[in-house]
Design a protein around this motif. Structure first.
Motif, mmCIF file in Angstrom:
data_model
loop_
_atom_site.group_PDB
_atom_site.id
_atom_site.type_symbol
_atom_site.label_atom_id
_atom_site.label_comp_id
_atom_site.label_asym_id
_atom_site.label_seq_id
_atom_site.Cartn_x
_atom_site.Cartn_y
_atom_site.Cartn_z
ATOM 1 N N ASN A 1 -8.347 12.162 -10.499
ATOM 2 C CA ASN A 1 -7.057 12.794 -10.722
ATOM 3 C C ASN A 1 -6.404 12.977 -9.357
ATOM 4 O OD1 ASN A 1 -4.892 14.494 -11.138
ATOM 5 N ND2 ASN A 1 -5.977 15.785 -12.620
ATOM 6 N N VAL A 2 -5.335 12.228 -9.101
ATOM 7 C CA VAL A 2 -4.620 12.315 -7.833
ATOM 8 C C VAL A 2 -3.211 12.821 -8.134
ATOM 9 C CG1 VAL A 2 -3.759 11.036 -5.842
ATOM 10 C CG2 VAL A 2 -5.991 10.472 -6.814
ATOM 11 N N ARG A 3 -2.987 14.084 -7.820
ATOM 12 C CA ARG A 3 -1.703 14.737 -8.064
ATOM 13 C C ARG A 3 -1.206 14.551 -9.504
ATOM 14 N NH1 ARG A 3 -1.920 13.099 -3.231
ATOM 15 N NH2 ARG A 3 -0.930 11.094 -3.447
ATOM 16 N N GLY A 4 -2.116 14.728 -10.447
ATOM 17 C CA GLY A 4 -1.754 14.663 -11.860
ATOM 18 C C GLY A 4 -1.732 13.277 -12.467
ATOM 19 N N ARG A 5 -2.074 12.258 -11.681
ATOM 20 C CA ARG A 5 -2.134 10.882 -12.213
ATOM 21 C C ARG A 5 -3.567 10.401 -12.163
ATOM 22 N NH1 ARG A 5 2.194 6.985 -9.495
ATOM 23 N NH2 ARG A 5 1.664 5.691 -11.258
ATOM 24 N N VAL B 1 0.860 -1.183 0.000
ATOM 25 C CA VAL B 1 0.000 0.000 0.000
ATOM 26 C C VAL B 1 0.893 1.229 0.000
ATOM 27 C CG1 VAL B 1 -1.761 1.282 1.271
ATOM 28 C CG2 VAL B 1 -1.817 -1.217 1.250
ATOM 29 N N THR B 2 0.740 2.063 -1.037
ATOM 30 C CA THR B 2 1.594 3.243 -1.128
ATOM 31 C C THR B 2 0.969 4.468 -0.475
ATOM 32 O OG1 THR B 2 0.725 3.789 -3.312
ATOM 33 C CG2 THR B 2 2.715 2.449 -3.235
ATOM 34 N N GLU B 3 -0.368 4.467 -0.331
ATOM 35 C CA GLU B 3 -1.044 5.635 0.211
ATOM 36 C C GLU B 3 -2.462 5.250 0.617
ATOM 37 O OE1 GLU B 3 -1.708 10.263 -1.266
ATOM 38 O OE2 GLU B 3 -0.962 8.770 -2.671
ATOM 39 N N ILE B 4 -3.024 6.008 1.545
ATOM 40 C CA ILE B 4 -4.425 5.838 1.951
ATOM 41 C C ILE B 4 -5.110 7.178 1.752
ATOM 42 C CG2 ILE B 4 -5.989 5.316 3.858
ATOM 43 C CD1 ILE B 4 -3.630 3.687 5.080
ATOM 44 N N LEU B 5 -6.256 7.161 1.059
ATOM 45 C CA LEU B 5 -6.979 8.398 0.750
ATOM 46 C C LEU B 5 -8.445 8.295 1.159
ATOM 47 C CD1 LEU B 5 -5.912 8.763 -3.003
ATOM 48 C CD2 LEU B 5 -4.881 9.950 -1.070
ATOM 49 N N HIS B 6 -9.071 9.463 1.386
ATOM 50 C CA HIS B 6 -10.528 9.512 1.393
ATOM 51 C C HIS B 6 -10.936 9.288 -0.057
ATOM 52 C CE1 HIS B 6 -11.218 11.127 5.453
ATOM 53 N NE2 HIS B 6 -10.011 11.679 5.287
ATOM 54 N N VAL B 7 -12.146 8.830 -0.291
ATOM 55 C CA VAL B 7 -12.583 8.621 -1.683
ATOM 56 C C VAL B 7 -12.620 10.002 -2.349
ATOM 57 C CG1 VAL B 7 -14.395 7.786 -3.198
ATOM 58 C CG2 VAL B 7 -13.899 6.564 -1.078
ATOM 59 N N PRO B 8 -11.784 10.210 -3.376
ATOM 60 C CA PRO B 8 -11.741 11.523 -4.038
ATOM 61 C C PRO B 8 -12.907 11.688 -5.014
ATOM 62 C CG PRO B 8 -10.187 10.040 -5.078
ATOM 63 C CD PRO B 8 -10.807 9.287 -3.923
ATOM 64 N N ARG B 9 -13.090 12.914 -5.459
ATOM 65 C CA ARG B 9 -14.064 13.127 -6.545
ATOM 66 C C ARG B 9 -13.559 12.362 -7.751
ATOM 67 N NH1 ARG B 9 -14.430 19.326 -7.033
ATOM 68 N NH2 ARG B 9 -14.094 18.628 -9.146
ATOM 69 N N PHE B 10 -14.466 11.723 -8.450
ATOM 70 C CA PHE B 10 -14.059 10.926 -9.598
ATOM 71 C C PHE B 10 -15.065 11.077 -10.716
ATOM 72 C CE2 PHE B 10 -16.550 8.208 -6.826
ATOM 73 C CZ PHE B 10 -17.435 7.568 -7.687
ATOM 74 N N THR B 11 -14.638 10.681 -11.894
ATOM 75 C CA THR B 11 -15.480 10.712 -13.084
ATOM 76 C C THR B 11 -15.832 9.285 -13.453
ATOM 77 O OG1 THR B 11 -14.362 12.700 -13.866
ATOM 78 C CG2 THR B 11 -15.596 11.429 -15.506
ATOM 79 N N GLN B 12 -17.138 9.045 -13.617
ATOM 80 C CA GLN B 12 -17.561 7.709 -14.036
ATOM 81 C C GLN B 12 -17.143 7.489 -15.487
ATOM 82 O OE1 GLN B 12 -21.759 7.687 -13.118
ATOM 83 N NE2 GLN B 12 -21.345 6.797 -11.099
ATOM 84 N N ILE B 13 -16.891 6.238 -15.813
ATOM 85 C CA ILE B 13 -16.445 5.884 -17.152
ATOM 86 C C ILE B 13 -17.507 4.992 -17.778
ATOM 87 C CG2 ILE B 13 -14.628 4.756 -18.491
ATOM 88 C CD1 ILE B 13 -12.759 5.280 -16.065
ATOM 89 N N PRO B 14 -18.058 5.384 -18.923
ATOM 90 C CA PRO B 14 -19.088 4.553 -19.555
ATOM 91 C C PRO B 14 -18.498 3.267 -20.139
ATOM 92 C CG PRO B 14 -18.586 6.465 -20.928
ATOM 93 C CD PRO B 14 -17.800 6.618 -19.658
ATOM 94 N N GLY B 15 -19.305 2.217 -20.159
ATOM 95 C CA GLY B 15 -18.908 0.971 -20.798
ATOM 96 C C GLY B 15 -17.977 0.097 -19.978
#
Length: 181
Positions: free
Chosen positions: A78-82, A54-68
């Protein structure tokens, strides 16, 4: 002028007195060997991931759903540009959703070679330490779908903490095949 003792005689005298005075000191006990990892909950059960996975523990960030994509892939954040794909482990393993609210859910960020993923769990219980003598290889109480990713577990205070290998999960074909069929 008085004669001064030779330096070697002074050192010998100090060593002799040190040995005489140290006789009452307690012996150092051998430290118990421990194993540690990051504790988390899935469907009301305790799991622990090895520290190095485990490299990091986060709260669930805002995310974009992906269709299909399959329902277990919640989307990408997007977590620090990744771009971090978020995988709901309850849904992936077809486990009943626990009673934890969305504010308690956390993301275990794992990385293996080129794979970078966020595993969404019900809650994170922090660093956990276990005596190596408490390890057991029995996985009979683990749900069938999770069992390939569990390498035994540790017992503590009557609870079983199953050792979950996130890196094994990242190599699984079902995990990698996110396209909706």
């Amino acid at each position: 002028m008085s004669a001064q003792p030779a330096p070697f005689a002074v050192l010998t005298n100090i060593a002799l007195r040190s040995h005489q005075l140290s006789a009452g000191l307690p012996e150092q006990e051998k430290a118990a060997e421990q194993w540690n990892g990051i504790g988390f909950m899935l469907a009301g059960k305790h799991y622990v991931a090895p520290m190095g996975e485990v490299t990091e523990i986060l709260h669930v960030p805002r995310f974009t759903q992906i269709p299909g994509v399959r329902p277990f892939l919640m989307g990408a954040a997007n977590v620090r540009g990744r771009l971090l794909p978020l995988v709901d482990l309850d849904t992936f393993f077809e486990l009943p959703r626990s009673g934890t609210g969305p504010r308690q859910r956390r993301v275990l960020v794992v990385e293996k070679d080129d794979l970078f993923s966020g595993l969404v769990v019900d809650s994170v219980l922090g660093m956990q330490y276990f005596g190596v003598e408490n390890f057991r290889s029995d996985t009979s109480g683990v749900p069938d779908r999770i069992r390939p990713f569990v390498a035994g577990g540790y017992t503590r205070n009557g609870e079983i903490w199953n050792v979950f290998s996130a890196t094994e999960l990242l190599g699984d074909e079902r995990f990698l095949d996110v396209a909706q069929r």
